[in-house]
Scaffold this motif. Structure first.
Motif, PDB file in Angstrom:
ATOM      1  N   PHE A 248       0.627  -1.015  -0.047  1.00 30.80           N
ATOM      2  CA  PHE A 248      -0.061  -0.123  -0.017  1.00 30.80           C
ATOM      3  C   PHE A 248       0.897   1.446   0.157  1.00 30.80           C
ATOM      4  N   GLY A 249       1.938   1.055  -0.412  1.00 27.80           N
ATOM      5  CA  GLY A 249       2.890   2.349  -0.540  1.00 27.80           C
ATOM      6  C   GLY A 249       2.662   3.263  -1.852  1.00 27.80           C
ATOM      7  N   ASN A 250       2.184   2.818  -2.733  1.00 29.51           N
ATOM      8  CA  ASN A 250       1.884   3.616  -4.001  1.00 29.51           C
ATOM      9  C   ASN A 250       0.263   3.797  -3.736  1.00 29.51           C
ATOM     10  N   ARG A 251       0.210   5.171  -3.324  1.00 32.26           N
ATOM     11  CA  ARG A 251      -1.021   5.456  -3.107  1.00 32.26           C
ATOM     12  C   ARG A 251      -1.487   6.813  -3.990  1.00 32.26           C
ATOM     13  N   GLY A 252      -2.751   7.015  -4.097  1.00 31.83           N
ATOM     14  CA  GLY A 252      -3.437   8.153  -4.803  1.00 31.83           C
ATOM     15  C   GLY A 252      -4.831   8.540  -4.376  1.00 31.83           C
ATOM     16  N   THR A 253      -5.284   9.356  -4.890  1.00 30.21           N
ATOM     17  CA  THR A 253      -6.818   9.653  -4.473  1.00 30.21           C
ATOM     18  C   THR A 253      -7.402  10.107  -6.006  1.00 30.21           C
ATOM     19  N   ALA A 254      -8.696  10.029  -6.058  1.00 32.65           N
ATOM     20  CA  ALA A 254      -9.405  10.279  -7.231  1.00 32.65           C
ATOM     21  C   ALA A 254     -11.061  10.709  -6.760  1.00 32.65           C
ATOM     22  N   PHE A 255     -11.607  11.345  -7.372  1.00 32.67           N
ATOM     23  CA  PHE A 255     -13.095  11.661  -7.154  1.00 32.67           C
ATOM     24  C   PHE A 255     -14.033  11.415  -8.365  1.00 32.67           C
ATOM     25  N   ASP A 256     -15.179  11.158  -7.720  1.00 32.49           N
ATOM     26  CA  ASP A 256     -16.553  11.452  -8.876  1.00 32.49           C
ATOM     27  C   ASP A 256     -17.342  12.502  -8.440  1.00 32.49           C
ATOM     28  N   ILE A 257     -17.994  13.055  -9.397  1.00 33.95           N
ATOM     29  CA  ILE A 257     -19.194  14.107  -9.237  1.00 33.95           C
ATOM     30  C   ILE A 257     -20.210  13.733 -10.010  1.00 33.95           C
ATOM     31  N   GLY A 258     -21.497  13.989  -9.536  1.00 32.43           N
ATOM     32  CA  GLY A 258     -22.728  13.638 -10.611  1.00 32.43           C
ATOM     33  C   GLY A 258     -24.044  14.707 -10.062  1.00 32.43           C
ATOM     34  N   ALA A 259     -24.890  14.775 -10.927  1.00 29.55           N
ATOM     35  CA  ALA A 259     -26.108  15.554 -10.456  1.00 29.55           C
ATOM     36  C   ALA A 259     -27.310  14.754 -11.344  1.00 29.55           C
ATOM     37  N   LYS A 260     -28.477  15.147 -10.752  1.00 30.94           N
ATOM     38  CA  LYS A 260     -29.641  14.682 -11.616  1.00 30.94           C
ATOM     39  C   LYS A 260     -30.762  15.918 -11.277  1.00 30.94           C
ATOM     40  N   TYR A 261     -31.269  16.094 -12.494  1.00 27.01           N
ATOM     41  CA  TYR A 261     -32.275  17.202 -12.243  1.00 27.01           C
ATOM     42  C   TYR A 261     -33.630  16.862 -13.126  1.00 27.01           C
ATOM     43  N   ARG A 262     -34.853  17.126 -12.333  1.00 26.54           N
ATOM     44  CA  ARG A 262     -36.069  16.771 -12.992  1.00 26.54           C
ATOM     45  C   ARG A 262     -36.621  18.098 -13.524  1.00 26.54           C
ATOM     46  N   VAL A 263     -36.712  18.170 -14.737  1.00 26.95           N
ATOM     47  CA  VAL A 263     -37.045  19.181 -15.403  1.00 26.95           C
ATOM     48  C   VAL A 263     -38.466  19.667 -15.209  1.00 26.95           C
TER      49      VAL A 263
END
Length: 660
Positions: A248-263
């Motif tokens: 576990f020495g090679n580490r990193g981070t990432a993220f996701d984002i999302g949205a939903k909209y009812r027109v």
């Protein structure tokens, strides 16, 4: 040794292919399958609790050969043997080509939907990679400079690049329903690298004429991590696993984002961006570099050399080969530190939903690798039957082809949910014609159901054009509802009760006094007026505590309902606003939808979350403040709580059950 070779085969074989599969059919199963939330963290499943079955939670594998299929590369001779069709192979290629694959194993998944919020935890092992290459390099390698089509032609080496990554991922997700129309979500990923191979983009040119050769290329580097022990016969399998797979020495981070909209009531828009991040590699790393090279020679006929003309002096040739070897000498460096980015993916979709069963959609997908954008566009139709079955069929346009027919299915058997999805079902039926193939399948344990608030059933508190009304006006507005069109299931909401049998015939339909309707007078003149509101401004400073002065047999108190108080039971109909199966706490019933909506808005304005729906059997719109698909006990508890709230018509709250 066996384990390291298996890992080497998986990493290298799949890494000559990876990424880019859109998973659009799986994306469309988001209402029932919790793992689809990993493609858009703003899409919540309808279950309260989802637990991925360990080892079978979600398994995904894909391969994409761009425009290439087995039948287009190999042809059959008269004797039924196969031969490589190099001419057709080259003709199919684009200027820059991409081959890819992807393997994801979901080791654990937990999803919890609590009121407006959705929490998720996922542990994944992933192998991803991609290789791009120019058509020129393949054409020169297959036909050689002696071929007439290659004579006096400059070949480009631009576009050679590759990336392969094996890593573990722990993903923590959170989503929230901001309003009845807007949902947003995000996910933080902790990455632990296992192995990686990353190349720079190779830029260069190669020109071959009858009497000369010219080669030019920029400096080129290949960075690796986790490969140093693969072919070391002196290291044990346990040490190999410890140094690489469980490192576990090679580490990193990432993220996701999302949205939903009812027109509006029918149209919903969705969008997400995933895998935005990188891994920093510092353990068991090596790099292999080549300096920039410019080489030219015109001292002999290169074509004769390449065609094995023996008249050329072997010593003279050897000198030139030695010169090229020195120019392209690999420089190996150990212990380097470098970073490799994941390949970002973007989804955008639009859906039209009819009767809470039929879904027509359009979805666009893109991913980005070393300046190359891979896109797909799909049309879909989905059918959902209760909580038991959710299906989708897709037609995807990708790599210049529309013949990608895919589909997905989730099936609920008690608490067990089975699901599967593929972007190209025909690849299983006709593998020799397949240019790409992917499949995802898994098993979950699901509990409870959460019904999304429909904008048709309540107004959003956060709407810009909604003005909050003073609390003191609420009671007055309720009285403005037309008496001749407002009828209530027992207990009654208005003066004229609905002509339906009383659900509790043993109780007398008399008004229930409010606990706070005792008007306080001086101690020696105590009077109890159960229907007159308290006027705290007239209370005398020297007034004693009323509860100590009023005889217990003269005070009427709202008692919590008995446990065996039966609910009103109705059958589910087919109205567009029909209430779903389950148990409800009802605080009002109306024959006119506008009145139900107005009452619902007043509750929302005062901070009480609610919805309203229709019962075809009774012909009324019911305003409800609590719902549970399974537990009647939970609904009774909530009803008792609301009956203690001396506002609106909460003291008269009652139970409603909707059955098949």
């Amino acid at each position: 040794m066996l384990i390291r070779y298996i890992i080497a085969v998986i990493v290298l074989a799949f890494s000559t292919l990876a990424f880019g599969q859109s998973q659009i059919p799986f994306y469309k199963l988001n209402r029932t399958v919790g793992q689809a939330n990993q493609l858009n963290p703003a899409l919540f499943p309808e279950h309260r609790v989802i637990i991925g079955f360990p080892g079978l939670s979600s398994i995904y594998a894909s391969a994409n050969a761009d425009r290439l299929s087995f039948n287009e590369i190999f042809t059959r001779r008269a004797d039924d043997s196969l031969q490589f069709d190099s001419t057709n192979f080259v003709n199919i290629l684009k200027d820059i080509n991409r081959i890819e694959t992807n393997v994801d194993l979901n080791l654990f998944y937990l999803g919890l939907r609590i009121k407006r919020n959705y929490f998720s935890l996922a542990v994944n092992s992933r192998i991803n990679g991609a290789l791009t290459f120019p058509k020129d390099a393949i054409e020169w390698a297959l036909f050689g400079p002696a071929d007439p089509r290659n004579a006096n032609r400059a070949f480009t080496l631009d576009g050679f690049s590759g990336k392969a990554t094996a890593f573990h991922e722990v993903a923590l997700g959170y989503g929230r329903r901001i309003t009845d129309r807007l949902y947003i979500g995000g996910r933080l990923k902790l990455l632990y690298g296992v192995a990686n191979l990353t190349t720079d983009n190779l830029n260069g040119r190669f020109l071959s004429r009858i009497d000369s050769v010219f080669i030019s290329n920029d400096a080129f580097t290949i960075n690796t991590a986790g490969f140093s022990d693969l072919f070391d016969s002196n290291i044990s399998s346990s040490d190999f696993l410890k140094n690489n797979v469980l490192n576990f020495g090679n580490r990193g981070t990432a993220f996701d984002i999302g949205a939903k909209y009812r027109v509006n009531d029918l149209i919903t828009l969705t969008a997400s961006a995933t895998d935005i991040g990188s891994i920093k590699w510092k353990d068991f790393t090596k790099s292999y570099g080549v300096n920039a090279v410019t080489y030219s020679y015109s001292g002999f006929d290169v074509l004769d050399l390449l065609n094995n003309d023996q008249n050329i002096s072997n010593e003279f040739v050897q000198q030139e080969l030695d010169s090229l070897e020195r120019l392209y000498e690999l420089v190996e460096t150990e212990g380097i530190t470098y970073s490799s980015a994941l390949i970002p993916r973007v989804y955008m979709g639009a859906n039209i939903e009819l009767l809470n069963m039929h879904n027509f959609g359009a979805t666009a997908y893109s991913d980005f690798f070393e300046g190359d954008i891979n896109t797909a566009f799909a049309l879909s139709y989905g059918f959902k039957f209760r909580r038991l079955l959710n299906t989708v069929v897709t037609a995807t346009y990708k790599n210049g082809s529309l013949g990608n027919i895919g589909g997905g299915l989730s099936l609920r058997l008690g608490v067990v949910q089975l699901y599967a999805a593929s972007e190209n079902i025909l690849s299983a039926l006709y593998p020799a014609r397949a240019k790409r193939a992917n499949v995802r399948f898994g098993m979950n344990l699901t509990f409870g159901q959460v019904k999304d608030r429909d904008p048709r059933r309540r107004s959003a508190r956060q709407d810009d054009d909604f003005e909050q009304e003073p609390e003191e006006q609420i009671e007055e507005q309720i009285e403005e509802i037309p008496q001749d069109t407002t009828q209530v299931e027992p207990p009654p909401v208005v003066e004229e009760p609905e002509p339906e049998p009383e659900p509790e015939p043993e109780l007398e339909p008399q008004p229930v006094p409010q606990p706070d309707t005792v008007q306080v007078a001086p101690v020696d003149t105590v009077r109890i007026e159960p229907v007159v509101p308290i006027d705290t401004t007239t209370t005398q400073p020297d007034t004693l505590v009323v509860e100590q002065q009023i005889p217990q047999d003269t005070v009427q108190v709202v008692e919590p309902p008995i446990d065996d108080e039966p609910p009103v039971v109705v059958k589910r109909g087919n109205h567009p606003l029909e209430l779903d199966l389950g148990h409800y706490v009802v605080v009002g019933s109306f024959s006119i939808e506008e009145n139900a909506k107005r009452y619902s808005d007043q509750l929302i304005n005062s901070g009480f979350d609610n919805s309203y729906g229709y019962s075809s059997e009774k012909g009324y719109y019911y305003v409800t403040v609590f719902y549970d698909s399974d537990s009647m006990d939970a609904v009774r508890i909530e009803r008792n709580k609301y009956r203690q709230i001396q506002q609106f018509l909460f003291p008269d709250a009652w139970l409603l059950t909707v059955e098949e």
